[in-house]
Write a protein that holds these residues in place. Sequence first.
Motif, short mmCIF file in Angstrom:
data_model
loop_
_atom_site.label_atom_id
_atom_site.label_comp_id
_atom_site.label_asym_id
_atom_site.label_seq_id
_atom_site.Cartn_x
_atom_site.Cartn_y
_atom_site.Cartn_z
N PRO A 138 0.80 -1.78 -0.32
CA PRO A 138 -0.07 -0.06 -0.02
C PRO A 138 0.72 1.31 -0.04
CG PRO A 138 -0.04 -0.93 2.21
CD PRO A 138 0.75 -1.94 1.63
N ASN A 139 0.06 2.23 -0.69
CA ASN A 139 1.49 3.93 -0.60
C ASN A 139 0.34 4.11 1.23
OD1 ASN A 139 -1.56 4.84 -1.40
ND2 ASN A 139 -0.94 5.08 -2.94
N LEU A 140 0.45 5.64 1.17
CA LEU A 140 -0.09 6.05 2.19
C LEU A 140 -1.15 6.35 2.47
CD1 LEU A 140 3.38 6.13 3.31
CD2 LEU A 140 2.46 8.51 4.19
N PRO A 141 -2.07 6.93 1.36
CA PRO A 141 -3.27 7.01 1.29
C PRO A 141 -4.46 5.76 1.64
CG PRO A 141 -2.38 7.94 -0.04
CD PRO A 141 -1.23 7.17 0.19
N GLU A 142 -3.52 4.88 0.87
CA GLU A 142 -4.47 3.33 0.79
C GLU A 142 -4.25 2.20 2.20
OE1 GLU A 142 -3.52 2.63 -3.52
OE2 GLU A 142 -2.32 1.78 -1.83
N GLU A 144 -3.46 4.07 5.10
CA GLU A 144 -4.34 4.73 6.56
C GLU A 144 -6.43 4.18 6.11
OE1 GLU A 144 -2.63 8.77 6.76
OE2 GLU A 144 -4.22 9.19 5.12
N VAL A 145 -6.33 4.24 4.91
CA VAL A 145 -7.80 3.37 5.28
C VAL A 145 -7.90 2.25 5.19
CG1 VAL A 145 -9.85 3.03 3.28
CG2 VAL A 145 -8.72 5.24 2.38
N LEU A 146 -6.81 1.30 4.59
CA LEU A 146 -7.07 0.04 5.61
C LEU A 146 -7.43 0.32 7.45
CD1 LEU A 146 -4.92 -2.07 2.84
CD2 LEU A 146 -7.18 -2.45 3.30
N SER A 147 -5.97 0.95 7.78
CA SER A 147 -5.65 0.99 8.98
C SER A 147 -6.02 1.75 9.65
CB SER A 147 -3.96 1.48 10.15
OG SER A 147 -4.17 2.49 9.40
N GLY A 148 -7.29 2.40 9.99
CA GLY A 148 -7.65 3.81 9.90
C GLY A 148 -7.51 4.51 10.76
N GLN A 149 -5.83 5.12 10.19
CA GLN A 149 -5.29 5.71 11.18
C GLN A 149 -4.23 6.60 10.01
OE1 GLN A 149 -2.33 3.14 13.86
NE2 GLN A 149 -3.23 1.90 13.73
N LEU A 164 -1.08 -3.46 10.04
CA LEU A 164 -1.70 -3.99 8.88
C LEU A 164 -1.32 -4.81 8.87
CD1 LEU A 164 -1.23 -1.22 6.06
CD2 LEU A 164 -3.00 -2.37 7.04
N LEU A 165 0.76 -5.85 9.26
CA LEU A 165 0.98 -7.13 9.56
C LEU A 165 0.50 -8.03 10.79
CD1 LEU A 165 3.12 -8.72 8.57
CD2 LEU A 165 4.56 -8.21 10.66
N ALA A 166 -0.44 -7.34 11.07
CA ALA A 166 -1.53 -8.13 12.31
C ALA A 166 -2.86 -8.79 11.51
CB ALA A 166 -1.66 -7.17 13.24
N LEU A 167 -3.26 -8.23 10.44
CA LEU A 167 -4.07 -8.82 9.47
C LEU A 167 -3.88 -10.50 8.95
CD1 LEU A 167 -5.60 -5.32 8.18
CD2 LEU A 167 -6.26 -6.63 10.26
N GLY A 168 -2.81 -10.15 9.17
CA GLY A 168 -2.62 -11.42 7.50
C GLY A 168 -1.35 -11.59 7.37
N PRO A 169 -0.50 -10.86 6.29
CA PRO A 169 -0.50 -11.39 5.13
C PRO A 169 1.20 -11.28 5.62
CG PRO A 169 -0.52 -8.72 5.69
CD PRO A 169 -1.81 -9.27 6.20
N LYS A 170 1.93 -11.87 4.93
CA LYS A 170 3.65 -12.57 5.93
C LYS A 170 4.48 -11.24 5.90
CE LYS A 170 3.03 -17.17 3.97
NZ LYS A 170 1.94 -17.13 4.02
N ALA A 171 3.92 -10.45 5.06
CA ALA A 171 4.74 -9.07 5.04
C ALA A 171 3.80 -7.66 3.99
CB ALA A 171 6.11 -9.68 3.95
N VAL A 172 4.91 -6.95 4.89
CA VAL A 172 3.89 -5.27 4.21
C VAL A 172 5.13 -4.35 4.13
CG1 VAL A 172 2.61 -3.25 4.81
CG2 VAL A 172 2.33 -5.38 6.09
N LEU A 173 5.25 -3.71 2.76
CA LEU A 173 6.13 -2.93 2.33
C LEU A 173 4.92 -1.71 2.47
CD1 LEU A 173 8.56 -2.07 0.85
CD2 LEU A 173 7.22 -2.45 -1.08
N LEU A 174 5.24 -0.35 2.95
CA LEU A 174 4.08 1.13 3.01
C LEU A 174 5.37 1.53 2.44
CD1 LEU A 174 1.98 2.63 4.23
CD2 LEU A 174 2.93 2.26 6.21
N LYS A 175 4.79 2.25 1.60
CA LYS A 175 5.43 2.98 0.54
C LYS A 175 5.37 4.88 0.63
CE LYS A 175 3.13 1.61 -3.06
NZ LYS A 175 2.77 1.22 -4.06
#
Length: 267
Positions: A138-142, A144-149, A164-175
Amino acid sequence: MRGRVLIVAGSDSGGGAGIQADLKAVTALGAFGATAITALTAQNTRGVFGVSPVPPAFIEQQMSLVLEDIGADVIKTGMLHSAEVIDTVAGVHARLAEDVPLVVDPVMVAKGGAPLLLPEAREALLGRLLPRAALITPNLPEAEVLSGQTIDGVPAMRRVAEALLALGPKAVLLKGGHLEGPVVTDVLVTAAGEARLFEADRIETRSTHGTGCTLASAIAAGIAQGLGMEAAIGRARRYLRLAIEQAPGLGHGHGPLNHAVTARPFD
């Protein structure tokens, strides 16, 4: 040519993002790209002017036929505009490609601001697709929408990436390209407890159309070719930077990249 990537995403008539950018990036890095198109868009560098969704049953047929014949080493998703489409993609992955790594680029808004994900599809994305992902980008706006933060800096990026990692994916690359400043920072966190910052000087340019699609597909190509996660991300970021630096300057809005930056033309 090494590595097979099945790309499930929307078509960009301007050729700068979506399926077109995905295929160009995968090919430029020496992998084979197959596709399942989720929507047709009428767009150019100035914006998205029309969207024609593909029926979920036909998306499922596209994916199933490719997987049953050609196969895939990675599945990469882009524009999945509705809950029904997300459910379809998650279902095919579970049925035919459970062991195939899934790279999810949670496309929500086009570069020009047009929404590409229906509001009610957010829960399907969170509950059905993200837990299946080897990586989300995800980029930052995405994010923020996914996390509510709200994200206002690199420390907040790290915090939201962990959420976001706690939601289940094995890795998160936040751009972090949407943050201001001369340096662009991306944050990688993994379920193995690893964390890494990728930093680069910002390039001042309007040629940024399709950067998210391109990066995610370039990463998918690397994973399909057997690279580790950090190595795939590092190579993809280098490729993306070259493609931005050598962009052709087309259009009157957010211009496309030079996806062929690695190619050598015939004499």
